[in-house]
Scaffold this active site. Structure first.
Site, PDB file in Angstrom:
ATOM      1  N   HIS A 192       0.889  -1.234   0.164  1.00  0.00           N
ATOM      2  CA  HIS A 192      -0.044   0.056   0.079  1.00  0.00           C
ATOM      3  C   HIS A 192       0.867   1.259  -0.088  1.00  0.00           C
ATOM      4  CE1 HIS A 192      -3.348  -2.550   0.646  1.00  0.00           C
ATOM      5  NE2 HIS A 192      -2.472  -3.361   2.137  1.00  0.00           N
ATOM      6  N   SER A 316      16.750  14.256 -21.057  1.00  0.00           N
ATOM      7  CA  SER A 316      15.940  15.515 -21.014  1.00  0.00           C
ATOM      8  C   SER A 316      16.729  16.429 -21.930  1.00  0.00           C
ATOM      9  CB  SER A 316      15.890  16.050 -19.580  1.00  0.00           C
ATOM     10  OG  SER A 316      15.264  17.432 -19.728  1.00  0.00           O
TER      11      SER A 316
END
Length: 483
Positions: A192, A316
Site C-alpha cells: 500500500h 532530458s
C-alpha cells in the site's frame, strides 16, 4: 506531386504531400520508427504472408487429394511436380506479390487470386492434354474460409513459436538471472505504498519471473485448430462430388498434416475459440510484464536501481542530469496498445452471425499489430533491464530508516511464546502498535523494548540482534524456485 496548402496563422503549411514521397512513408509506428524490432513478424502476419500461407494450404490440399486418389482416374502428382508446386511457396517474393495483386484487381477476391495463380503453375508443369483436368482440383470443394482458417492457424503458430516466444523467453531468462544475482540484497518492501516487512530485490524480481514463466507455459501449450468442411461445415459439396470418399477422415488427416488440431464441428468458419484463448494468454503475459515495468520504474525512482549504462543517451532536452526510464515507459505504452488489440480480437472473433459473417476477416488483419506492439514492449523491457545496476546502499539506507518494520517479528515471537504458556506475553500486537505506529523508532528503541519484555534469554538475544537488513525470512532461498 506537390500542392500548396494554406494554413491559419500559426498553423502548419506545406508544399509537399508526404503521401506522395517515395519510397512510401509508413503511417503506423510499427512499419516506421520501430520496423527493425518487429520485422520478423512480417514473415508470418503480413498480408503477403497470408497469401503465401494460402498458397501453401492450396498446394498441400491438391497433393493430399491426388496422393490419396480421392477421385478415380485422377493420377498422382509426381515427386518432381509436387516439389515444383511447393517451390511456389518456398520462393514466394516480390514477383509473386505483384502477380497476385494484378489478379486480385480483376477478381476483387483475394483467395480466388491465389487459386488462379496456382492453376497457372499447375498447367505449366502438367501441360499434357490428359492432365488438363488436374487444375480443377485446385481449391476443390473449398470455401474461402477453408483456406483462410488454416492459413491463419499456420501463420499465428509460426509467429508464436518462431518469433514471439523466443523473444519472451529471453526476457524472462534475463529477469530470472537478475533475480538470482540479487537474491541476497535486502529490500524494504512497500505494501500500500507504506514500509513493510523486508524482502530481497532478487525475491521480488523472482516473483515476476515466475508469473511470466507460467504464462509462457500456457502459450507454449496452445492449440491451433483448423477445419476443411465446406461452405457450411457439412461436407455438402464433397459428398455430392465424390460420395464414396471418407471426407471426415480426409479432412482430419489434412488438417493434422499441416500440424494443426482438427475441429470436427463448425459453421462456414472455424470458430476462432483457440485464437481467443491464445490472445487472452498473451494479454495476460503482457499485463504481468506491465506490472514488472511499473515496479522497476518505481524502484528506479526510489534510487534502488541506477541507469548507468548507455551514457550517450539524452534523458532530458533541458535537464542534463536526467536519465529517464524510457525503456520501461515505452514498454508500458506498447503493452497497453497490444492488449487493447488482443482484447478486442478475443471478444470479437468468437462471435459470428448464424453460419457466417465477415467481421472476422477484417478483425484478423490486426493480429500482426497486436503481436508487434507486444514484441516491441518485450524488446524495450529487455533493453531497460540490461541498462540497470542495483544500488544496495540505497536499499540499505531505506531499511535503516524503518526499524519499526521489526515490530511484526517481535509480536509474532511473543505470540508463539504466549501460546506455549510463557507469562507476560499478553496483547503483543497492541503493545507493538503503541511502540511503532505513526512514529519512527531506531535500533536503541527496539532493543530497549525487547529487553524489557521478560523473554527467554535465547529469544531475547535473537530479537535484539535482528535488523531490518536481516529480517528477510526465506526470501533469498525462495529464488531457487526459478531453477
Amino acid at each position: 506531386m506537390t500542392s500548396t496548402t494554406d494554413a491559419a496563422p500559426g498553423g502548419l503549411s506545406h508544399t509537399t504531400r508526404l503521401a506522395d514521397v517515395e519510397p512510401p512513408i509508413a503511417l503506423g509506428a510499427l512499419d516506421g520508427r520501430y520496423r527493425g524490432v518487429v520485422a520478423p513478424l512480417v514473415d508470418h502476419l503480413s498480408e503477403p504472408a497470408l497469401n503465401r500461407a494460402r498458397l501453401h494450404v492450396e498446394v498441400e490440399w491438391l497433393v493430399h487429394l491426388t496422393e490419396r486418389e480421392v477421385l478415380p482416374g485422377v493420377r498422382r502428382l509426381t515427386p518432381a511436380e509436387q516439389d515444383t508446386l511447393r517451390a511456389v511457396v518456398r520462393d514466394f517474393g516480390a514477383a509473386q506479390i505483384d502477380e497476385l495483386g494484378d489478379i486480385e484487381r480483376v477478381t476483387l477476391h483475394d483467395v480466388k487470386a491465389v487459386e488462379y495463380v496456382l492453376k497457372t503453375r499447375l498447367r505449366e508443369i502438367a501441360p499434357a492434354e490428359e492432365d488438363a483436368g488436374l487444375a480443377e482440383l485446385v481449391h476443390f470443394c473449398c470455401t474461402s474460409e477453408d483456406i483462410n482458417n488454416l492459413s491463419y492457424a499456420v501463420m499465428v503458430r509460426g509467429a508464436v513459436h518462431e518469433v514471439w516466444l523466443p523473444r519472451a523467453r529471453a526476457l524472462v531468462d534475463d529477469l530470472a538471472s537478475m533475480a538470482a544475482d540479487l537474491a541476497d540484497v535486502p529490500l524494504l518492501a512497500h505494501t500500500h505504498g507504506q514500509p513493510a516487512t523486508p524482502t530481497t530485490m532478487g525475491k521480488e524480481l523472482a516473483v515476476l519471473a515466475w508469473r511470466l514463466r507460467r504464462q509462457l507455459r500456457r502459450i507454449e501449450d496452445a492449440e491451433f485448430l483448423g477445419k476443411l468442411n465446406g461452405a457450411t461445415g457439412t461436407y455438402g459439396a464433397h459428398v455430392a462430388a465424390v460420395p464414396g470418399a471418407d471426407w471426415e477422415a480426409l479432412s482430419r488427416s489434412f488438417v493434422e498434416h499441416l500440424g494443426l488440431t482438427w475441429n470436427p464441428l463448425t459453421t462456414q468458419i472455424e470458430s476462432h475459440d483457440w485464437q481467443a484463448e491464445l490472445y487472452a494468454d498473451l494479454a495476460r503475459f503482457n499485463r504481468v510484464l506491465h506490472n514488472m515495468c511499473t515496479d522497476v520504474w518505481s524502484y528506479i525512482s526510489m534510487g534502488y536501481f541506477a541507469q548507468v549504462r548507455g551514457q550517450g543517451t539524452v534523458g532530458s532536452s533541458t535537464m542534463p542530469h536526467k536519465v529517464n526510464p524510457i525503456r520501461f515507459e515505452n514498454a508500458e505504452a506498447n503493452l497497453e496498445v497490444s492488449n487493447a488489440l488482443f482484447d478486442v480480437l478475443s471478444a470479437t472473433l468468437v462471435q459470428s452471425r448464424l453460419q457466417r459473417d465477415l467481421t472476422d476477416s477484417s478483425m484478423q488483419r490486426n493480429i500482426g499489430s497486436a503481436f508487434g506492439h507486444s514484441l516491441l514492449a518485450i524488446d524495450n523491457a529487455r533493453r531497460g533491464l540490461d541498462g540497470l545496476d542495483a544500488v544496495p546502499e540505497a536499499m540499505a539506507a531505506d531499511l535503516d530508516r524503518n526499524w519499526e518494520v521489526l515490530g511484526e517479528a517481535v509480536q509474532s515471537a511473543m505470540r508463539a511464546l504466549g501460546a506455549q504458556g510463557v507469562p507476560g506475553m499478553e496483547e503483543p500486537y497492541e503493545r507493538l502498535k503503541e511502540l511503532t505506529r505513526g512514529r519512527r523508532i531506531g535500533q536503541d528503541d527496539l532493543v530497549e523494548f525487547v529487553r524489557g519484555l521478560g523473554l527467554p534469554p535465547e529469544v531475547e538475544q535473537r530479537l535484539a540482534a535482528l535488523t531490518p537488513q536481516t529480517y528477510t525470512g526465506l526470501a533469498p532461498a525462495l529464488v531457487r524456485h526459478l531453477g
